[in-house]
Each structure stands twice: as C-alpha cells, then as structure tokens.
Scaffold this active site. Structure first.
Site, short mmCIF file in Angstrom:
data_model
loop_
_atom_site.label_atom_id
_atom_site.label_comp_id
_atom_site.label_asym_id
_atom_site.label_seq_id
_atom_site.Cartn_x
_atom_site.Cartn_y
_atom_site.Cartn_z
N THR A 73 0.85 -1.18 0.00
CA THR A 73 0.00 0.00 0.00
C THR A 73 0.89 1.23 0.00
O THR A 73 1.85 1.30 0.77
CB THR A 73 -0.96 -0.02 1.21
OG1 THR A 73 -1.63 1.22 1.27
CG2 THR A 73 -0.27 -0.31 2.51
N GLU A 110 -4.48 -2.76 4.95
CA GLU A 110 -3.98 -3.34 6.19
C GLU A 110 -5.05 -4.14 6.93
O GLU A 110 -4.77 -4.81 7.92
CB GLU A 110 -3.46 -2.22 7.11
CG GLU A 110 -2.19 -1.53 6.60
CD GLU A 110 -2.47 -0.34 5.68
OE1 GLU A 110 -3.54 -0.33 5.03
OE2 GLU A 110 -1.62 0.57 5.61
N LYS A 114 -7.28 22.41 8.77
CA LYS A 114 -7.31 23.00 10.10
C LYS A 114 -7.55 24.49 9.99
O LYS A 114 -6.70 25.24 9.54
CB LYS A 114 -6.00 22.71 10.84
CG LYS A 114 -6.33 22.08 12.17
CD LYS A 114 -5.22 21.49 12.89
CE LYS A 114 -5.76 20.98 14.22
NZ LYS A 114 -4.70 20.53 15.07
N TRP A 151 -10.83 21.34 13.19
CA TRP A 151 -10.81 20.52 11.99
C TRP A 151 -12.08 20.72 11.16
O TRP A 151 -13.19 20.77 11.69
CB TRP A 151 -10.73 19.04 12.37
CG TRP A 151 -9.35 18.62 12.76
CD1 TRP A 151 -8.21 19.35 12.65
CD2 TRP A 151 -8.98 17.36 13.32
NE1 TRP A 151 -7.14 18.62 13.11
CE2 TRP A 151 -7.58 17.40 13.53
CE3 TRP A 151 -9.67 16.20 13.66
CZ2 TRP A 151 -6.88 16.33 14.06
CZ3 TRP A 151 -8.97 15.13 14.19
CH2 TRP A 151 -7.59 15.20 14.38
P1 AMP Z 1 -6.47 1.31 0.61
O1 AMP Z 1 -5.57 0.66 1.56
O2 AMP Z 1 -5.80 1.71 -0.66
O3 AMP Z 1 -7.68 0.48 0.36
O4 AMP Z 1 -6.96 2.68 1.25
C1 AMP Z 1 -7.62 2.70 2.47
C2 AMP Z 1 -8.16 4.08 2.75
O5 AMP Z 1 -9.14 4.43 1.78
C3 AMP Z 1 -8.88 4.20 4.05
O6 AMP Z 1 -7.98 4.35 5.12
C4 AMP Z 1 -9.73 5.43 3.82
O7 AMP Z 1 -9.01 6.62 3.96
C5 AMP Z 1 -10.10 5.28 2.36
N1 AMP Z 1 -11.43 4.67 2.25
C6 AMP Z 1 -11.75 3.39 2.00
N2 AMP Z 1 -13.09 3.22 1.95
C7 AMP Z 1 -13.65 4.42 2.20
C8 AMP Z 1 -14.98 4.91 2.32
N3 AMP Z 1 -16.04 4.13 2.16
N4 AMP Z 1 -15.14 6.22 2.63
C9 AMP Z 1 -14.09 7.05 2.80
N5 AMP Z 1 -12.81 6.64 2.69
C10 AMP Z 1 -12.58 5.35 2.40
#
Ligand code: AMP
Length: 540
Positions: free
Chosen positions: A185, A330, A437, A442
C-alpha cells in the site's frame, strides 16, 4: 481446560476443493485480456489450479517464496491465487498503475521469484526487468498463439505451463498462520509498505465477508468484482465467493461503463463491487443509453467515500441497494458496512446512515482517540483518529518493526479521522493528512465534497485546505462540472449554505477538467495541493 475439537488448519486450498465438490458446476466467466468471453466451472478451475501448483513446484517455488502477479481480474489470475497459496507460497499482487521506480522497489523488497503477467502489461515488467534482483522467470498469462514479442529472459507461456503438468495433486497441509498473499500500500510519503496476509486471516475474512449483512454472498448470487484483484485481493471476493460457490464474473481489463454493463446484463449479475469512480462511469452509461441491469440487486461501494447522489441514483432510480463499505489494505480490507437498522424507517435517517462508512463487521473492533491517545465518546459528534484491531488486521508491515504499525496498546492507527455514533456507525471525515485545520478546528472535507457532488451541475468534487493569513487554512472547493455547465462559487455557496456548518463553507471554488487519481482510483489530494496550494483566496 481445552475443548475436544480437531485442530484442522484453515487453508485457502480447501475453499476451491470445497467448491469443486459441492458447487463444481457453478460458472466462472471472464472477459479475457485477449477479448473473448471465457466460461468454465469451479471444477475446471480447481483442476487447472492443481496443474499450475505442480508446475510451480517443478519451477522450484517453495513454501514462503513470493510469486508476483501483474494482472487484471481473470480466471487465470484466480487460478494463480489458489495455486501459489495452495503450495504455501505467497501471491504478491502488483498494481499496474504504479510508477516504475515503485514497482522496482516493491518487487525487490518482496523478493519476487516469478511474475505472472498479462499480455498487455508485459511492457511494464520489461521496463524494470534489469533492476529486479530476485526474479528467476516470467509467465505470460495467455496461450501460445497470443504470446507477445518480448525482450524478457526466461519467459514461459501460461497455457503451455498448465498443459505440461498433471492435475494429480493433494493440497499440502501447513500451519494456518503461514503467509498466503502480499499487497503493498502506498502512502503519500515514503516507500510503499507490505501487508502480508495469512491463510487463517484470509479464511476468517472470507467467512465474515459472506455474511448477509456484509457482502451477502451465497451460491445463488452472481458476483462481479470490478475492484481489481491487485487491490487488496479484490476485497477478498475470490475467496468468499468460492467458499459459498457463487457464480463469479471477471471483467478483465475493460472497466468502462459500457463493458461492465454488458457483463452485468449478459451474466445476470446480482452483486457488483468497486470504487465510486467505476460506478460514475456505469451510471453515466445508463443515463446516456437509457438502460440498466435488471438482475442487479446490490452494489458494494468503497475505497473512497460514496457520495449521497450516487446512493440515491442507484436506489431511487434503479432500485439497486447500495452497500457503502470502508476498509483498508492493512485490514484485508473489510472494516465496516453501512446498512440502516431495521428499526430505522424514516428515509432521511436511513440515508444519513448510508452516507456514513458504517458499523464494523464482527471481528473488527474500532475506537476513536485524540492526539494524546485518550478515547473519545461514541456520540457522533467528537471526531478523532480511528484505531482498529482484529484477526484480519496486520500486526506489523512486512519486514518492518511492529512499532511501525500498531501502538503500544495493540491498536492499528488507520490514519483516518472519524466519528462513531451511538448506534455504532462510523463516519470518516478525512484522511488525517488531508484534514483542513481552520483556526485550530478541523474541517472534514468529505462532507463538503459529498454535498457539492449532490449539485446537479457537479460531476466530481474535492476539497483541500489552502493557506489563509488569519485562519491558517481555509477550504477550497475544486469541482469537475457536469453536462457542460459551470457553476460559480456563489452558485455553490447558495446551494450549500443551509446544509453545512457555516464556517465549513469553502472560501472559493475552482474548476478542473478531471481529478487526478492514484493507482487505486482514489483522488490524489497531494497533486491537488501541488496545483492549488498557492491559490489566493478572496478572503485572504
Ligand atoms: P487502501 O488501503 O488503498 O484500500 O486505502 C484505504 C483508505 O481508503 C482508508 O484508510 C480510507 O481513507 C479510504 N477509504 C476506503 N473506503 C472508504 C470509504 N467508504 N469512505 C471514505 N474513505 C474510504
């Protein structure tokens, strides 16, 4: 005192063996990279995975060796998943959208011994081949007739490899904690990090993913994972669907609206899963062609926040249920799914819950904490850093120290900022690094983006913080206009002002032709910050 139950390891190979024995005639359909529609059954897939497993062993692939794939969602990729993990080696999926230098880093860090590659991605491996330190050979995933010309050394043809080995193989047994697959990732800074899954974590995740209130997988379902098999194992669908013998439909490399639509209709797909960008393309196609997919009951949407307008369009215009889900590499990746409770009968309340990322799937525990690590209330108002733990969440990154992933108390910090309400629904307000911010408080960009995207003249929206002399940072709204319109900043404010906390309203609006997307289809806010970071706000 221990229970008197057999200590049978949970192994991935048992999924395909079970599907062969109990749903052996259920189909797996693929739009191949060569362009044809290929169909066969779980029984055929199991037979070919066993042949491939024998072939890998003949190539001296051993327990724990890493075997990479650079491939689209196809039946062959599915076979590689099972053959590699089945012999105790590790399937390392590579994202073809990665930059060459990242690819080299990942393949060397993982020590990939072989790479299985699709014909239209061979050039990506050729470009880095000289820098790969551990690579012994390349398997091109096609038949002899379609083998491309290549400068690569030690190239094998997938179909010939399978043909030249027998299917006489009993899947071997080993510790269920043995590594099974590896997925890197990429953060916005530093080198990509590897999440190394085990047979046990994959199996428990598969059980959980199939549950009715999760992905609702069963033998009668026809499931199309649009989410790539190189993006957290297509959210685990190749395992969960096999566990229950669901019909699987693999879209190959063609992910445009018309191509996905064709498969949805021709194969009577009941459930499809992917990121919002994919569904934008499908919905645009449906609108233009005035068509839809009658068998489709459900779409699972995650990877980025699913805008309310998308949920409404699927549900209200087409009667298709949206399951908004959140997770991360993860986490294998399932974390939460947002389904309103049966007691929630009011439409507004149901929609308010569906926009949220949802309640944790059993197995995932979550909490929010402030910057000192103190837990914050589950009141839907307080927001803080989201932490998780559970049996399919990484303990540490591949080859890194545990302190790189979890804190002393054993929680994994997701890097997301969220609220959790009294009903247990989590809502992401931002990635912690994207948080705006303003005056020390936030501002959550996702809520503003969601609202902006519900404007009929806005196709896509992103919000970033830009410097402000008084407030440190203020939100800038970046929109991709829809249908040849160009809504002004005043139009956007007029549309949003009664729906958003006043001081969250963006200070300016700019137009862009398209949003920059990263390798997994998420908006690259780093790129937007580079482009608009020095934008002068009219309020500055
Ligand atoms: P990845 O490891 O590439 O799948 O990315 C994971 C990240 O994608 C998460 O920590 C979130 O920040 C974002 N993410 C995944 N699903 C969603 C969702 N339904 N809404 C908002 N962010 C999401």
């Amino acid at each position: 005192m221990l229970g008197n139950i057999m200590d049978q390891p949970l192994l991935i190979s048992s999924l395909l063996r079970h599907a062969d024995r109990t749903s052996g005639d259920r189909e797996i359909v693929t739009r191949t990279v060569e362009g044809t529609i290929h169909r066969y059954t779980y029984r055929d897939a199991h037979m070919r995975a066993r042949r491939l497993a024998n072939a890998l062993q003949a190539l001296d692939v051993k327990l724990g060796d890493r075997v990479a794939t650079m491939a689209w969602n196809t039946h062959r990729h599915f076979e590689v998943y099972y053959a590699v993990s089945g012999i105790g080696a590790v399937t390392h999926t590579l994202n073809p959208r990665l930059h060459g230098s990242q690819l080299t880093y990942i393949m060397n860090h993982a020590e990939d011994a072989y790479v299985f590659v699709d014909i239209n991605l061979v050039a990506l491996i050729e470009a880095v081949a000289d820098d790969l330190e551990h690579l012994k050979g390349v398997v091109v995933m096609t038949d002899r007739a379609h083998m491309p010309e290549t400068s690569l050394a030690n190239v094998l043809c997938y179909e010939e490899l399978i043909e030249s080995h027998s299917d006489d193989l009993e899947w071997r047994s080993f510790d269920e904690n043995t590594a099974s697959s590896l997925c890197y990732t990429s953060g916005t800074t530093g080198n990509p990090k590897g999440a190394l899954f085990s047979h046990r974590s994959t199996m428990i995740h598969a059980y959980a993913s199939a549950l009715p209130d999760v992905l609702h997988m069963g033998e009668s379902e026809v499931i199309l994972p649009v989410v790539p098999m190189f993006h957290v194992n297509a959210w685990g669908i190749p395992y969960g669907a096999t566990m229950v013998g669901a019909k699987l439909v693999f879209p190959g490399p063609r992910l445009d609206g018309a191509s996905i639509h064709e498969l949805l209709v021709d194969e009577d797909v009941t459930c499809a899963a992917g990121v919002p960008t994919i569904w934008l393309m499908l919905l645009a196609h449906w609108r233009e062609a005035e068509t839809q997919a009658p068998a489709l009951k459900r779409t699972v949407i995650g990877g980025s926040a699913c805008p309310e307008s998308m949920i409404r369009e699927f549900q209200e215009d087409y009667g298709i249920e949206v399951r908004h889900a959140w997770g991360m590499t993860e986490m294998s990746p399932l974390g939460t799914v947002s389904i309103p409770k049966p007691s929630m009968t009011d439409d507004t309340e149901r929609m308010r819950k569906q926009i949220k990322q949802g309640r944790p799937v059993f197995g995932v525990e979550m909490r929010i904490v402030d910057d000192t690590g103190a837990e914050l209330p589950r009141d839907g108002v307080a927001f803080g850093n989201l932490e998780v733990r559970g049996p399919w969440i990484i303990d540490n990154y591949f080859k890194l120290d545990r302190s790189e992933s979890q804190n002393a108390a054993g929680w994994f910090a997701t890097g997301d900022v969220a609220t959790i309400d009294a009903d247990g629904y989590m809502e992401i307000t931002d990635r912690s690094k994207d948080v705006i911010k303003s005056g020390g408080e936030w501002i959550g960009s996702i809520e503003i983006e969601n609202l902006a995207m519900s404007h009929p003249e806005v196709a896509q929206a992103a919000v970033i913080g830009v410097p402000h002399p008084k407030w440190d940072e203020r939100p800038l709204l970046i929109i991709v206009p829809a249908g040849g319109k160009s809504p002004t900043h005043d139009d956007m404010i007029a549309f949003m002002e009664n729906k958003l906390t006043k001081w969250w309203l963006p200070d300016d609006t700019v137009h862009i032709d398209e949003l920059p997307l990263g390798a997994t289809g998420k908006v690259l806010k780093t790129k937007l910050r580079e482009q608009f970071g020095d934008h002068t706000l009219p309020t500055a």
